[in-house]
Design a protein around this motif. Sequence first.
Motif, mmCIF file in Angstrom:
data_model
loop_
_atom_site.group_PDB
_atom_site.id
_atom_site.type_symbol
_atom_site.label_atom_id
_atom_site.label_comp_id
_atom_site.label_asym_id
_atom_site.label_seq_id
_atom_site.Cartn_x
_atom_site.Cartn_y
_atom_site.Cartn_z
ATOM 1 N N LYS A 45 0.829 -1.204 0.138
ATOM 2 C CA LYS A 45 0.036 -0.032 0.003
ATOM 3 C C LYS A 45 0.845 1.199 0.164
ATOM 4 O O LYS A 45 0.728 2.213 -0.699
ATOM 5 C CB LYS A 45 -1.024 0.038 1.261
ATOM 6 C CG LYS A 45 -1.902 -1.132 1.340
ATOM 7 C CD LYS A 45 -2.686 -0.997 2.598
ATOM 8 C CE LYS A 45 -3.715 -2.286 2.834
ATOM 9 N NZ LYS A 45 -4.316 -2.207 3.980
ATOM 10 N N SER A 154 -6.017 -17.670 7.061
ATOM 11 C CA SER A 154 -4.865 -18.220 6.181
ATOM 12 C C SER A 154 -4.082 -17.146 5.949
ATOM 13 O O SER A 154 -3.024 -17.281 5.167
ATOM 14 C CB SER A 154 -5.563 -18.911 4.739
ATOM 15 O OG SER A 154 -6.357 -17.876 4.219
ATOM 16 N N GLY A 156 -1.339 -13.598 6.467
ATOM 17 C CA GLY A 156 -0.375 -13.243 7.372
ATOM 18 C C GLY A 156 -0.640 -13.091 8.808
ATOM 19 O O GLY A 156 -0.031 -13.740 9.670
ATOM 20 N N SER A 177 -11.025 -19.320 2.472
ATOM 21 C CA SER A 177 -11.834 -19.999 1.206
ATOM 22 C C SER A 177 -11.522 -21.425 1.689
ATOM 23 O O SER A 177 -10.889 -21.834 2.465
ATOM 24 C CB SER A 177 -11.162 -19.791 0.034
ATOM 25 O OG SER A 177 -9.838 -20.216 -0.001
ATOM 26 N N TYR A 195 -15.803 -18.486 3.647
ATOM 27 C CA TYR A 195 -16.433 -17.126 3.192
ATOM 28 C C TYR A 195 -17.027 -16.843 1.796
ATOM 29 O O TYR A 195 -17.709 -16.036 1.514
ATOM 30 C CB TYR A 195 -15.390 -15.789 3.622
ATOM 31 C CG TYR A 195 -14.291 -15.667 2.583
ATOM 32 C CD1 TYR A 195 -14.605 -14.847 1.534
ATOM 33 C CD2 TYR A 195 -13.044 -16.325 2.517
ATOM 34 C CE1 TYR A 195 -13.659 -14.743 0.436
ATOM 35 C CE2 TYR A 195 -12.077 -16.221 1.643
ATOM 36 C CZ TYR A 195 -12.366 -15.300 0.685
ATOM 37 O OH TYR A 195 -11.469 -15.098 -0.217
ATOM 38 N N GLU A 257 -6.965 -0.708 15.726
ATOM 39 C CA GLU A 257 -5.643 -0.898 16.283
ATOM 40 C C GLU A 257 -4.599 -0.628 15.231
ATOM 41 O O GLU A 257 -4.595 -1.435 14.024
ATOM 42 C CB GLU A 257 -5.438 -1.929 17.134
ATOM 43 C CG GLU A 257 -6.253 -1.823 18.477
ATOM 44 C CD GLU A 257 -5.980 -0.763 19.467
ATOM 45 O OE1 GLU A 257 -4.768 -0.089 19.280
ATOM 46 O OE2 GLU A 257 -6.925 -0.271 20.282
ATOM 47 N N VAL A 259 -0.405 -1.842 14.783
ATOM 48 C CA VAL A 259 0.823 -2.428 15.579
ATOM 49 C C VAL A 259 1.945 -1.456 15.828
ATOM 50 O O VAL A 259 2.084 -0.507 14.956
ATOM 51 C CB VAL A 259 1.134 -3.601 14.536
ATOM 52 C CG1 VAL A 259 1.842 -3.159 13.217
ATOM 53 C CG2 VAL A 259 2.254 -4.363 15.328
ATOM 54 N N HIS A 302 -4.411 -13.131 -1.931
ATOM 55 C CA HIS A 302 -4.550 -14.445 -1.742
ATOM 56 C C HIS A 302 -3.426 -15.417 -1.610
ATOM 57 O O HIS A 302 -3.535 -16.708 -1.794
ATOM 58 C CB HIS A 302 -5.300 -15.205 -2.858
ATOM 59 C CG HIS A 302 -6.666 -14.593 -3.009
ATOM 60 N ND1 HIS A 302 -7.795 -14.612 -2.211
ATOM 61 C CD2 HIS A 302 -7.179 -13.544 -3.976
ATOM 62 C CE1 HIS A 302 -8.779 -13.818 -2.471
ATOM 63 N NE2 HIS A 302 -8.620 -13.412 -3.471
ATOM 64 N N THR A 303 -2.296 -15.030 -0.639
ATOM 65 C CA THR A 303 -1.238 -15.832 -0.481
ATOM 66 C C THR A 303 -1.583 -16.403 1.109
ATOM 67 O O THR A 303 -2.432 -15.879 1.828
ATOM 68 C CB THR A 303 -0.022 -14.925 -0.301
ATOM 69 O OG1 THR A 303 -0.185 -13.619 0.251
ATOM 70 C CG2 THR A 303 0.406 -14.630 -1.529
HETATM 71 N N1 NAP Z 1 -3.399 -1.907 11.925
HETATM 72 C C1 NAP Z 1 -2.560 -2.702 11.539
HETATM 73 O O1 NAP Z 1 -1.358 -2.474 12.479
HETATM 74 C C2 NAP Z 1 -2.151 -3.907 10.565
HETATM 75 C C3 NAP Z 1 -1.291 -4.697 11.025
HETATM 76 C C4 NAP Z 1 -1.079 -6.101 9.862
HETATM 77 C C5 NAP Z 1 -1.938 -6.023 8.840
HETATM 78 N N2 NAP Z 1 -2.869 -4.840 8.434
HETATM 79 C C6 NAP Z 1 -3.931 -4.878 7.476
HETATM 80 O O2 NAP Z 1 -4.743 -6.193 7.946
HETATM 81 C C7 NAP Z 1 -4.805 -6.966 6.697
HETATM 82 C C8 NAP Z 1 -4.654 -8.121 6.573
HETATM 83 O O3 NAP Z 1 -3.197 -8.166 6.706
HETATM 84 P P1 NAP Z 1 -2.548 -9.687 6.162
HETATM 85 O O4 NAP Z 1 -0.926 -9.439 6.287
HETATM 86 O O5 NAP Z 1 -3.094 -10.797 6.948
HETATM 87 O O6 NAP Z 1 -2.877 -9.670 4.545
HETATM 88 P P2 NAP Z 1 -2.700 -11.123 3.804
HETATM 89 O O7 NAP Z 1 -1.774 -12.034 4.165
HETATM 90 O O8 NAP Z 1 -2.431 -10.525 2.174
HETATM 91 O O9 NAP Z 1 -4.048 -11.921 3.612
HETATM 92 C C9 NAP Z 1 -4.406 -12.741 2.473
HETATM 93 C C10 NAP Z 1 -5.462 -13.749 3.009
HETATM 94 O O10 NAP Z 1 -6.597 -13.152 3.356
HETATM 95 C C11 NAP Z 1 -7.465 -13.987 2.895
HETATM 96 N N3 NAP Z 1 -8.868 -13.489 2.585
HETATM 97 C C12 NAP Z 1 -8.998 -12.413 1.530
HETATM 98 N N4 NAP Z 1 -10.289 -11.849 1.451
HETATM 99 C C13 NAP Z 1 -10.796 -12.732 2.607
HETATM 100 C C14 NAP Z 1 -12.248 -12.558 3.056
HETATM 101 N N5 NAP Z 1 -13.267 -11.693 2.553
HETATM 102 N N6 NAP Z 1 -12.679 -13.501 3.951
HETATM 103 C C15 NAP Z 1 -11.424 -14.182 4.643
HETATM 104 N N7 NAP Z 1 -10.330 -14.325 4.201
HETATM 105 C C16 NAP Z 1 -9.988 -13.644 3.320
HETATM 106 C C17 NAP Z 1 -6.954 -14.940 1.778
HETATM 107 O O11 NAP Z 1 -7.473 -16.314 1.721
HETATM 108 P P3 NAP Z 1 -8.078 -16.951 0.659
HETATM 109 O O12 NAP Z 1 -7.144 -17.150 -0.525
HETATM 110 O O13 NAP Z 1 -8.489 -18.142 0.797
HETATM 111 O O14 NAP Z 1 -9.063 -16.024 -0.004
HETATM 112 C C18 NAP Z 1 -5.365 -14.995 2.090
HETATM 113 O O15 NAP Z 1 -5.027 -16.097 2.502
HETATM 114 C C19 NAP Z 1 -4.331 -5.848 5.501
HETATM 115 O O16 NAP Z 1 -5.210 -5.087 5.059
HETATM 116 C C20 NAP Z 1 -3.249 -5.237 6.195
HETATM 117 O O17 NAP Z 1 -2.746 -3.940 5.729
HETATM 118 C C21 NAP Z 1 -3.037 -3.944 9.542
#
Ligand code: NAP
Length: 311
Positions: A45, A154, A156, A177, A195, A257, A259, A302-303
């Motif tokens: 982003k 699934s 990060g 998924s 979902y 929140e 991090v 979708h990782t």
């Molecule tokens: N505020 C903070 O401090 C903070 C910290 C870390 C992250 N974040 C934010 O939190 C979000 C998630 O971060 P991340 O690192 O976990 O992302 P990520 O690793 O890119 O998440 C990908 C996963 O999301 C799943 N997914 C996608 N759409 C979905 C839905 N509608 N319902 C359920 N699962 C779904 C996918 O599964 P499938 O392939 O099975 O669809 C995939 O395994 C991002 O927007 C990030 O910017 C914020």
Amino acid sequence: MKAIIIKEFGAPSVLTLTDVETPVAGNEEVLVEVKAVSINPVDVKTRAGSGIAGRLKDLMPIILGWDISGRVVTSDSEKFKVGDDVFGMINFPGYGKAYSTYVNVPASQLALKPSTISHEEAAAATLAALTAYQVLVHHAKIKKGSRVLVHAGSGGVGHFGVQIAKHLGAYVITTSSAANKEFVMTLGADEHIDYKSQKFEEVTSNIDFVFDTVGGENIIRSLEVIKDGGRLISIPTYISEEAARIAKSRNITAHFELVYSDGKDMEQIAKLLEQKIVIPHLDTVFAFEDMAKAHALLETGHTVGKIVLTL
Ligand SMILES: NC(=O)c1ccc[n+]([C@@H]2O[C@H](COP(=O)([O-])OP(=O)(O)OC[C@H]3O[C@@H](n4cnc5c(N)ncnc54)[C@H](OP(=O)(O)O)[C@@H]3O)[C@@H](O)[C@H]2O)c1
């Protein structure tokens, strides 16, 4: 030293490998020879001009990244000595400069890497693991027996969230998924909701805490499943006025929140990694030079688990 810089915000192609001056460790800092970095949606982003781009735009050209594992080569801190293997999330939400062969880090933001895990695994267990740890332990204060819904188990953050919530004694329900059902169940989830084929608000209820890692309309939908007096924390998006109004009318606490870098929390994560209570999952490991490919893959949304690059 080598670093990957951006001179402007844009597509993955703006990520450019170049030579820059090696930093020198300042007061209470250590200079770390980076062995592995991990990337997060906030890297993607910010590269594209959102995320925390607003905080960094006046510093262009910038070195992106926050998550590292590596070896201390100079130390101005009693906490770490030369040769120690360390890992952590650097200066978040500020200027981390992790995409480089050497990086200066405040010693207070690092922990010793457990010798039982690789630098790749350690780099994976930084921003995403800290987010899950801080949300579940510090903010939500999850107790034994709590019913917890972790969205995107699934992902990060989600894959650490499921493991940490389970460790805290929660009954863990998670969305992903169908393709990732087996993966999230092996993390310790008690229930899985696909979902794509089911509306989670129609198949679960009576939740004490929702860990929202999806954002947007997922927040309002999640409020439907939370019990009176329960809580929701969202990490991708702020709570809209409409969501705040609904939460209040149902006696639910809902907040965003962010991090923050914290070596003490990293030490707790190190213990969980050492005891194999938390196991990082690596979706793909790239060479450092393939940063643009790594960003493009993460951008698909979708990782599974984490993307890591080795130096
Ligand atoms: N505020 C903070 O401090 C903070 C910290 C870390 C992250 N974040 C934010 O939190 C979000 C998630 O971060 P991340 O690192 O976990 O992302 P990520 O690793 O890119 O998440 C990908 C996963 O999301 C799943 N997914 C996608 N759409 C979905 C839905 N509608 N319902 C359920 N699962 C779904 C996918 O599964 P499938 O392939 O099975 O669809 C995939 O395994 C991002 O927007 C990030 O910017 C914020």
